[in-house]
Design an enzyme around this catalytic site. Structure first.
Site, short mmCIF file in Angstrom:
data_model
loop_
_atom_site.label_atom_id
_atom_site.label_comp_id
_atom_site.label_asym_id
_atom_site.label_seq_id
_atom_site.Cartn_x
_atom_site.Cartn_y
_atom_site.Cartn_z
N GLY A 166 33.47 95.34 34.47
CA GLY A 166 32.48 96.07 33.70
C GLY A 166 32.69 95.79 32.23
N GLN B 21 32.53 97.49 23.32
CA GLN B 21 33.43 96.32 23.40
C GLN B 21 32.81 95.07 22.79
OE1 GLN B 21 34.22 97.16 27.76
NE2 GLN B 21 36.23 96.41 27.13
N CYS C 66 41.97 96.59 31.05
CA CYS C 66 40.76 96.61 30.23
C CYS C 66 40.69 95.32 29.43
CB CYS C 66 40.80 97.82 29.28
SG CYS C 66 39.35 97.95 28.23
N GLU D 78 34.06 102.75 32.48
CA GLU D 78 33.02 102.28 31.55
C GLU D 78 32.40 103.43 30.76
OE1 GLU D 78 33.03 99.23 30.87
OE2 GLU D 78 34.27 98.74 32.59
N HIS E 238 34.51 104.43 27.93
CA HIS E 238 34.35 103.58 26.74
C HIS E 238 33.27 104.14 25.80
CE1 HIS E 238 36.93 100.08 27.03
NE2 HIS E 238 36.57 99.83 28.28
NI NI Z 1 37.60 98.58 29.55
#
Ligand code: NI
Length: 187
Positions: free
Chosen positions: A49, A54, A103, A146, A149
């Site tokens: 994911g 990011q 991650c 996710e 995040h």
């Molecule tokens: Ni991650």
């Protein structure tokens, strides 16, 4: 197609709460391009994911997809490509499960943390349509990772630091037991 650099831990964008998108925003060329970049980048680096933070954009957009035989996570069950916008997660029941995570924003580190075993996830897809799905086991863990995040949370915040390991050390000391244990979640 555009594969972009994934932001590493330490960049403040990973710690920001990403903002919701309107239906008009979702339909915009900029957001549709961001979605394509998330998919292309996730596939290029074999992630399970990827969240917009990011890629340096604090917007509530994330993608999840696990292809058959993913080299990074061969033990994860396949998940079809899912584009989620403004996702919300509701735990189903109290049962927690210990999952080993990593991650793309945290190089060469893995760790164990508690996730809800079963969840309900609601989101808008890339056409702005409402979706409502149930997830379980490792797949539920991926969705929780996710959505974390988008709230500025990384797996290292939730993990027991004593379980931290590089990928090499995980393979050597933890992988066999973990894979055996999570196989039972899927059955
Ligand atoms: Ni991650």
């Amino acid at each position: 197609m555009s594969v972009r650099d994934v932001v590493a831990i330490g960049d403040p964008v990973l710690r920001r709460r990403a903002r919701e998108l309107s239906l008009q925003g979702i339909a915009s060329p900029q957001i549709q391009r961001l979605i394509d970049d998330l998919i292309d980048t996730k596939r290029a680096v074999h992630g399970a994911g990827l969240a917009a933070n990011q890629l340096g954009e604090a917007l509530r957009v994330a993608v999840v997809e696990v292809e058959e035989g993913n080299p990074r996570y061969p033990y994860k069950p396949p998940v079809p490509l899912t584009v989620m916008i403004n996702p919300t997660i509701e735990p189903l029941g109290d049962e927690m499960v210990e999952i080993n995570e990593s991650c793309l924003s945290v190089a060469d580190l893995r760790g164990n943390l508690q996730r809800h075993l079963a969840i309900r996830v609601r989101y808008l897809d890339r056409l702005g349509r409402e979706r409502d799905e149930l997830k379980r086991g490792l797949t539920a863990g991926t969705f929780q990772h996710e959505v974390d995040h988008l709230d500025g949370i990384l797996f290292v915040d939730r993990a027991d630091p004593r379980t931290f390991a590089t990928w090499e050390q995980f393979d050597r000391h933890q992988r066999e037991e973990f894979v055996r244990r999570v196989a039972e979640l899927e059955s």
